[in-house]
Motif scaffolding. Structure first.
Motif, PDB file in Angstrom:
ATOM      1  N   SER A 193     -44.591 -25.340 -26.792  1.00  0.00           N
ATOM      2  CA  SER A 193     -45.699 -26.265 -26.993  1.00  0.00           C
ATOM      3  C   SER A 193     -45.814 -27.245 -25.828  1.00  0.00           C
ATOM      4  CB  SER A 193     -45.529 -27.005 -28.302  1.00  0.00           C
ATOM      5  OG  SER A 193     -44.357 -27.770 -28.251  1.00  0.00           O
ATOM      6  N   SER A 220     -49.141 -28.816 -24.183  1.00  0.00           N
ATOM      7  CA  SER A 220     -49.318 -30.269 -24.038  1.00  0.00           C
ATOM      8  C   SER A 220     -49.558 -30.632 -22.593  1.00  0.00           C
ATOM      9  CB  SER A 220     -48.089 -31.038 -24.515  1.00  0.00           C
ATOM     10  OG  SER A 220     -47.608 -30.478 -25.672  1.00  0.00           O
ATOM     11  N   GLU A 266     -61.892 -25.479 -31.672  1.00  0.00           N
ATOM     12  CA  GLU A 266     -60.529 -25.923 -31.974  1.00  0.00           C
ATOM     13  C   GLU A 266     -59.907 -26.631 -30.773  1.00  0.00           C
ATOM     14  OE1 GLU A 266     -58.445 -22.426 -33.378  1.00  0.00           O
ATOM     15  OE2 GLU A 266     -60.022 -22.134 -34.890  1.00  0.00           O
ATOM     16  N   GLN A 306     -58.330 -30.390 -30.496  1.00  0.00           N
ATOM     17  CA  GLN A 306     -56.972 -30.652 -29.991  1.00  0.00           C
ATOM     18  C   GLN A 306     -56.991 -31.659 -28.857  1.00  0.00           C
ATOM     19  OE1 GLN A 306     -54.273 -27.480 -28.809  1.00  0.00           O
ATOM     20  NE2 GLN A 306     -55.278 -26.099 -30.250  1.00  0.00           N
ATOM     21  N   SER A 339     -57.691 -35.152 -30.014  1.00  0.00           N
ATOM     22  CA  SER A 339     -56.584 -35.828 -30.676  1.00  0.00           C
ATOM     23  C   SER A 339     -55.492 -36.220 -29.676  1.00  0.00           C
ATOM     24  CB  SER A 339     -56.020 -34.984 -31.814  1.00  0.00           C
ATOM     25  OG  SER A 339     -55.419 -33.829 -31.297  1.00  0.00           O
TER      26      SER A 339
END
Ligand code: GDP
Length: 179
Positions: free
Chosen positions: A73, A77, A103, A107, A110
């Motif tokens: 991840s 990021s 989507e 992402q 956020s």
């Protein structure tokens, strides 16, 4: 501070196969030449070009490193953190890729909540008219809902590719001037 950045990082996002690498190549104006490899560990590939837009030069570093299937991840990021601007690409021939684009927008919002970063939604493969699964209206409505710019391109025909990256430059300048 009114920090002036001579160079902006533009990150390409989107499902595999939508045409990110083709758009980056078309932007760089190269067919087969090896792009600048910035960082071996991230397998990050960047294409640098200085564009003259409205009589002023701006250098864009277009980063094509998005691999949604990668487990780590931190890689995702990293991609969502490093951009000064984002180009979210879907293929007009693949409705699933259009849903993924939404989507990705969520992402991104956020992760970069506090920032007003330029995001351009791109419907690529506009040359494949007979395979179209996402209408221009759908694309435009989605962009409006998610508060980003919208353009349809064909990396294959080099249609609207220059316009796309000129648009990125203008969006970046608008925010720079607003600071
Ligand atoms: P990526 O995985 O998002 O980087 O997608 P690629 O750039 O590798 O493209 C995937 C496939 O779609 C390749 O076979 C490209 O030649 C093709 N492709 C990319 N852009 C276009 C386009 O605008 N029109 C058409 N017809 N094919 C495209």
């Amino acid at each position: 501070s009114g920090c002036w950045e001579p160079q902006y990082r533009v990150v390409l996002l989107g499902d595999p196969g939508v045409g990110k690498t083709s758009l980056a190549n078309a932007f760089a104006g190269v067919q087969d030449s090896a792009p600048t490899r910035l960082s071996r560990c991230l397998a990050e590939v960047a294409y640098e070009r200085t564009l003259s837009v409205d009589g002023e030069e701006t250098t864009l570093l277009v980063i094509d490193a998005w691999e949604p299937e990668r487990r780590e991840s931190w890689h995702r990021s990293h991609c969502l953190q490093v951009g000064n601007a984002y180009v979210i690409v879907y293929s007009i021939t693949d409705h699933g890729s259009f849903e993924s684009a939404s989507e990705l927008r969520i992402q991104l919002r956020s992760m970069r909540q506090a920032e007003d970063i330029p995001i351009i939604l791109v419907g690529n493969k506009s040359d494949l008219v007979r395979c179209r699964e996402v209408s221009v209206e759908e694309g435009r409505a989605c962009a409006m809902m998610f508060d980003c710019k919208f353009i349809e391109t064909s990396a294959a025909l080099q249609h609207n590719v220059a316009e796309l990256f000129e648009g990125v430059v203008r969006q970046l300048r608008l925010r720079r001037e607003g600071k």
